[in-house]
Design a protein around this motif. Structure first.
Motif, PDB file in Angstrom:
ATOM      1  N   ARG A   4       0.770  -1.436   0.135  1.00  0.00           N
ATOM      2  CA  ARG A   4      -0.073   0.065  -0.035  1.00  0.00           C
ATOM      3  C   ARG A   4       0.846   1.287   0.077  1.00  0.00           C
ATOM      4  O   ARG A   4       1.860   1.294   0.846  1.00  0.00           O
ATOM      5  CB  ARG A   4      -0.954  -0.013   1.092  1.00  0.00           C
ATOM      6  CG  ARG A   4      -1.919  -0.971   1.153  1.00  0.00           C
ATOM      7  CD  ARG A   4      -2.835  -1.077   2.276  1.00  0.00           C
ATOM      8  NE  ARG A   4      -3.856  -1.817   2.510  1.00  0.00           N
ATOM      9  CZ  ARG A   4      -4.703  -2.013   3.403  1.00  0.00           C
ATOM     10  NH1 ARG A   4      -4.733  -1.251   4.337  1.00  0.00           N
ATOM     11  NH2 ARG A   4      -5.486  -2.827   3.386  1.00  0.00           N
ATOM     12  N   LYS A   5       0.430   2.183  -0.926  1.00  0.00           N
ATOM     13  CA  LYS A   5       0.992   3.422  -0.912  1.00  0.00           C
ATOM     14  C   LYS A   5       0.518   4.316   0.360  1.00  0.00           C
ATOM     15  O   LYS A   5      -0.605   4.585   0.494  1.00  0.00           O
ATOM     16  CB  LYS A   5       0.954   4.120  -2.184  1.00  0.00           C
ATOM     17  CG  LYS A   5       1.495   5.505  -2.128  1.00  0.00           C
ATOM     18  CD  LYS A   5       1.634   6.095  -3.290  1.00  0.00           C
ATOM     19  CE  LYS A   5       2.284   7.533  -3.500  1.00  0.00           C
ATOM     20  NZ  LYS A   5       1.953   8.216  -4.784  1.00  0.00           N
ATOM     21  N   ARG A   6       1.269   4.587   1.398  1.00  0.00           N
ATOM     22  CA  ARG A   6       0.961   5.419   2.324  1.00  0.00           C
ATOM     23  C   ARG A   6       0.500   6.813   1.728  1.00  0.00           C
ATOM     24  O   ARG A   6       0.586   7.399   0.798  1.00  0.00           O
ATOM     25  CB  ARG A   6       1.991   5.513   3.329  1.00  0.00           C
ATOM     26  CG  ARG A   6       3.194   6.294   2.893  1.00  0.00           C
ATOM     27  CD  ARG A   6       4.202   6.478   4.060  1.00  0.00           C
ATOM     28  NE  ARG A   6       5.068   7.157   3.538  1.00  0.00           N
ATOM     29  CZ  ARG A   6       6.299   7.658   4.270  1.00  0.00           C
ATOM     30  NH1 ARG A   6       6.396   7.482   5.280  1.00  0.00           N
ATOM     31  NH2 ARG A   6       7.067   8.420   3.579  1.00  0.00           N
ATOM     32  N   ASN A   7      -0.565   7.338   2.541  1.00  0.00           N
ATOM     33  CA  ASN A   7      -1.110   8.622   2.353  1.00  0.00           C
ATOM     34  C   ASN A   7      -0.172   9.771   2.663  1.00  0.00           C
ATOM     35  O   ASN A   7      -0.104  10.148   3.801  1.00  0.00           O
ATOM     36  CB  ASN A   7      -2.382   8.752   3.114  1.00  0.00           C
ATOM     37  CG  ASN A   7      -3.114   9.842   2.597  1.00  0.00           C
ATOM     38  OD1 ASN A   7      -2.890  10.579   1.665  1.00  0.00           O
ATOM     39  ND2 ASN A   7      -4.204  10.386   3.267  1.00  0.00           N
ATOM     40  N   ASP A   8       0.586  10.187   1.702  1.00  0.00           N
ATOM     41  CA  ASP A   8       1.612  11.200   1.951  1.00  0.00           C
ATOM     42  C   ASP A   8       1.203  12.503   1.482  1.00  0.00           C
ATOM     43  O   ASP A   8       0.727  12.585   0.330  1.00  0.00           O
ATOM     44  CB  ASP A   8       2.807  10.644   1.150  1.00  0.00           C
ATOM     45  CG  ASP A   8       4.079  11.785   1.526  1.00  0.00           C
ATOM     46  OD1 ASP A   8       4.166  12.609   2.336  1.00  0.00           O
ATOM     47  OD2 ASP A   8       5.369  11.205   0.963  1.00  0.00           O
ATOM     48  N   LYS A   9       1.180  13.259   2.555  1.00  0.00           N
ATOM     49  CA  LYS A   9       0.513  14.710   2.344  1.00  0.00           C
ATOM     50  C   LYS A   9       1.432  15.622   1.500  1.00  0.00           C
ATOM     51  O   LYS A   9       1.025  16.608   1.135  1.00  0.00           O
ATOM     52  CB  LYS A   9       0.088  15.474   3.825  1.00  0.00           C
ATOM     53  CG  LYS A   9      -0.830  14.755   4.189  1.00  0.00           C
ATOM     54  CD  LYS A   9      -1.506  15.210   5.534  1.00  0.00           C
ATOM     55  CE  LYS A   9      -2.479  14.494   6.010  1.00  0.00           C
ATOM     56  NZ  LYS A   9      -2.834  15.154   7.572  1.00  0.00           N
ATOM     57  N   ASN A  74      14.177  12.005  -5.465  1.00  0.00           N
ATOM     58  CA  ASN A  74      14.820  10.937  -4.647  1.00  0.00           C
ATOM     59  C   ASN A  74      13.912  10.106  -3.786  1.00  0.00           C
ATOM     60  O   ASN A  74      14.256   9.147  -3.217  1.00  0.00           O
ATOM     61  CB  ASN A  74      16.224  11.426  -3.987  1.00  0.00           C
ATOM     62  CG  ASN A  74      17.509  11.351  -4.986  1.00  0.00           C
ATOM     63  OD1 ASN A  74      17.512  10.721  -5.950  1.00  0.00           O
ATOM     64  ND2 ASN A  74      18.421  12.016  -4.807  1.00  0.00           N
ATOM     65  N   ARG A  75      13.133  10.932  -3.275  1.00  0.00           N
ATOM     66  CA  ARG A  75      12.088  10.298  -2.282  1.00  0.00           C
ATOM     67  C   ARG A  75      10.910   9.925  -3.038  1.00  0.00           C
ATOM     68  O   ARG A  75       9.980   9.378  -2.164  1.00  0.00           O
ATOM     69  CB  ARG A  75      11.586  11.572  -1.207  1.00  0.00           C
ATOM     70  CG  ARG A  75      12.827  12.222  -0.619  1.00  0.00           C
ATOM     71  CD  ARG A  75      13.375  11.548   0.501  1.00  0.00           C
ATOM     72  NE  ARG A  75      14.246  12.022   1.425  1.00  0.00           N
ATOM     73  CZ  ARG A  75      15.461  12.491   1.024  1.00  0.00           C
ATOM     74  NH1 ARG A  75      16.007  12.449  -0.130  1.00  0.00           N
ATOM     75  NH2 ARG A  75      16.223  12.949   1.998  1.00  0.00           N
ATOM     76  N   ASN A  76      10.609   9.659  -4.181  1.00  0.00           N
ATOM     77  CA  ASN A  76       9.800   9.096  -4.859  1.00  0.00           C
ATOM     78  C   ASN A  76       8.332   9.930  -4.734  1.00  0.00           C
ATOM     79  O   ASN A  76       7.576   9.345  -4.768  1.00  0.00           O
ATOM     80  CB  ASN A  76       9.436   7.648  -4.661  1.00  0.00           C
ATOM     81  CG  ASN A  76      10.575   6.617  -5.211  1.00  0.00           C
ATOM     82  OD1 ASN A  76      10.986   7.173  -6.231  1.00  0.00           O
ATOM     83  ND2 ASN A  76      10.795   5.632  -4.482  1.00  0.00           N
ATOM     84  N   LYS A  77       8.496  11.215  -4.769  1.00  0.00           N
ATOM     85  CA  LYS A  77       7.433  12.175  -4.682  1.00  0.00           C
ATOM     86  C   LYS A  77       7.232  12.653  -6.024  1.00  0.00           C
ATOM     87  O   LYS A  77       7.691  14.081  -6.063  1.00  0.00           O
ATOM     88  CB  LYS A  77       7.593  13.252  -3.472  1.00  0.00           C
ATOM     89  CG  LYS A  77       7.796  12.461  -1.942  1.00  0.00           C
ATOM     90  CD  LYS A  77       8.019  13.530  -1.133  1.00  0.00           C
ATOM     91  CE  LYS A  77       8.394  12.944   0.274  1.00  0.00           C
ATOM     92  NZ  LYS A  77       7.167  12.313   0.856  1.00  0.00           N
ATOM     93  N   ASN A  78       6.729  12.079  -6.870  1.00  0.00           N
ATOM     94  CA  ASN A  78       6.687  12.370  -8.253  1.00  0.00           C
ATOM     95  C   ASN A  78       5.698  13.611  -8.412  1.00  0.00           C
ATOM     96  O   ASN A  78       6.045  14.432  -9.502  1.00  0.00           O
ATOM     97  CB  ASN A  78       6.427  11.354  -9.172  1.00  0.00           C
ATOM     98  CG  ASN A  78       7.451  10.164  -9.173  1.00  0.00           C
ATOM     99  OD1 ASN A  78       8.714  10.649  -8.921  1.00  0.00           O
ATOM    100  ND2 ASN A  78       7.079   8.859  -9.340  1.00  0.00           N
ATOM    101  N   MET A  79       4.548  13.502  -7.663  1.00  0.00           N
ATOM    102  CA  MET A  79       3.414  14.766  -7.974  1.00  0.00           C
ATOM    103  C   MET A  79       3.978  15.913  -7.515  1.00  0.00           C
ATOM    104  O   MET A  79       3.902  17.120  -8.063  1.00  0.00           O
ATOM    105  CB  MET A  79       2.274  14.366  -7.205  1.00  0.00           C
ATOM    106  CG  MET A  79       1.420  13.183  -7.903  1.00  0.00           C
ATOM    107  SD  MET A  79       1.142  13.401  -9.710  1.00  0.00           S
ATOM    108  CE  MET A  79       0.157  14.793  -9.568  1.00  0.00           C
TER     109      MET A  79
END
Length: 100
Positions: A4-9, A74-79
């Motif tokens: 699951r992808k955690r809900n990253d704000k 690097n933190r996979n925060k593509n949006m």
């Protein structure tokens, strides 16, 4: 096993866009404070309203966006990284508008 992808704000487009605009603005204020502090901020903008100078200042102030983009990738925060790219594109459009 389900991943699951955690809900990253912080992985939001608007988050990267806001940071991509705020960080160059802070860098512009730091540049003004370091080089032209006795001069008022309004006088600084009126004095620098030369298209060639504006291009150099905006380029200098947009450099930290590269580090921010690298951090998000690097933190996979593509949006959020897309938001930073959008902010840089907005800076480019504004700069071209002022130059013309």
């Amino acid at each position: 096993m389900e991943i699951r992808k955690r809900n990253d704000k912080t992985d939001k487009l608007w988050f990267g866009l806001v940071l991509g605009i705020v960080i160059p603005a802070v860098c512009l204020l730091l540049f003004w404070y370091a080089k032209f502090y006795p001069m008022s901020l309004g006088d600084f903008f009126m004095r620098q309203f030369n298209p060639e100078v504006i291009m150099k200042i905006v380029s200098l102030c947009a450099m930290p966006d590269l580090a921010l983009f690298y951090f998000f990738i690097n933190r996979n925060k593509n949006m959020a990284a897309r938001g930073v790219i959008g902010a840089v594109m907005l800076l480019i459009i504004i700069t071209l508008f002022v130059k013309l």
